[in-house]
Design an enzyme around this catalytic site. Sequence first.
Site, PDB file in Angstrom:
ATOM      1  N   TRP A 169      22.657 -30.852 -39.584  1.00 22.65           N
ATOM      2  CA  TRP A 169      23.550 -30.884 -38.430  1.00 22.65           C
ATOM      3  C   TRP A 169      24.943 -30.474 -38.907  1.00 22.65           C
ATOM      4  CZ3 TRP A 169      26.638 -35.554 -36.646  1.00 22.65           C
ATOM      5  CH2 TRP A 169      27.207 -35.347 -35.386  1.00 22.65           C
ATOM      6  N   ASP A 216      20.042 -40.699 -41.407  1.00 22.43           N
ATOM      7  CA  ASP A 216      20.555 -40.442 -40.064  1.00 22.43           C
ATOM      8  C   ASP A 216      19.357 -40.418 -39.131  1.00 22.43           C
ATOM      9  OD1 ASP A 216      21.734 -39.596 -37.737  1.00 22.43           O
ATOM     10  OD2 ASP A 216      22.653 -37.794 -38.577  1.00 22.43           O
ATOM     11  N   ALA A 273      18.750 -40.284 -35.424  1.00 24.61           N
ATOM     12  CA  ALA A 273      19.407 -40.066 -34.131  1.00 24.61           C
ATOM     13  C   ALA A 273      18.424 -39.868 -32.990  1.00 24.61           C
ATOM     14  CB  ALA A 273      20.333 -38.849 -34.217  1.00 24.61           C
ATOM     15  N   LYS A 320      20.501 -40.604 -27.442  1.00 25.35           N
ATOM     16  CA  LYS A 320      19.356 -39.849 -26.944  1.00 25.35           C
ATOM     17  C   LYS A 320      18.278 -40.748 -26.377  1.00 25.35           C
ATOM     18  CE  LYS A 320      21.571 -37.122 -29.984  1.00 25.35           C
ATOM     19  NZ  LYS A 320      22.665 -37.589 -30.865  1.00 25.35           N
TER      20      LYS A 320
END
Length: 394
Positions: free
Chosen positions: A127, A208, A210, A243
């Site tokens: 990212w 991470d 997400a 999300k």
Amino acid sequence: MLSTLKPQPADKILELMALYRDDPRDTKIDLGVGIYKNADGETPVMRAIKAAEKQLWDVETTKKYTALSGDPAFGAAMKTLVLADSVDHARVGAIATPGGTGAIRQAFELAKLVNPDVTIWTSNPTWPNHVSIIKFMGLTNKSYAYFDEANCTVDFDAMMESLKEVKSGDVVLLHGCCHNPTGANLTLEQFDLVADLILEKGAMALVDIAYQGFGDGLEEDAAATRLLAAKLPEMLIASSCSKNFGIYRERTGCLMAISEKAEQTAVTQGTLNFLNRQNYSFPPDHGARLVTMILGDAALKADWMAELEEVRLGMLGLRTQLADELRRLTNSDRFDFIAKHRGMFSRIGATPEEVLKLREDYGIYMVGDSRLNIAGLNAETVPILAAAVAKICK
């Protein structure tokens, strides 16, 4: 003094959003911005969030500060959601943060506090904001091999070879599931080997996560993070609720730090609180409170999980449809990887020139590295995209 400021580089995704917005074509398709959309192109408020907000309206009596860490109940709920029983929760410190990005930033701050000379290792690609924040903070960033551009799969041998250069005190940033931007994930067996290497090097893992619930399922998507937590003496985890709870604008995230021993957690937690105080003092509460209410109420949680599963299966259906259509049009298995990838994103292997041609000739907007947002599609636009890709991407 402000006259000395220089223009900052434009965010490529935000720039792409502006181009899309100004495109007058009715047939344009937005596959760039990383946000979930349903078949109607909307990002709806989830049913459980609506219900929790109504409950909160009736029972909330104050807007006073919670704590520097956020409401402890939120941290406890997130530990259970992400880690389950993979590690003694008494070893885990947690703070609420402004979104998953805030959790990443605080993780980097903690790593810098522990080791001012820390090197943060990120996958190639990752990212973009990971690298941007690292560089802005003046930290050292190195990348490890990850994605095989030719086959659109993980190049695990190259990854492990890269990670041999990791030093004691470094931080290795891993995507817990639904790798952004490629959609290509490590297997659990591969995560286990990465954990062995991190242990051997005396480094620390930063996960991470997400997109928990967007890949193979809520529990399945947490399996790699739990494996690492069970195996490694220390670890950092940055989790986002944007999300899977659909609360993007509420900026709800959580940073968890696992200490080697429970006796060390008080100091770790105090340090996390200190970092919150230095950066933004008390974290936002509204989104965190809604998440806590949902995870603590059997009926709300069941409804949330059911809707999240609908979202996940919808994206898998679009992946399969797109892969099948491209196989039919190209008479090859070149794009079969799309059905195997997980999460919102895949990189389809188009060149920047081909991506530009897709935008100019067909109004199909994706990031220059050919990352496309699967959730930006629907059953009607998949054939349009497939036809364009089959024609342009030779």
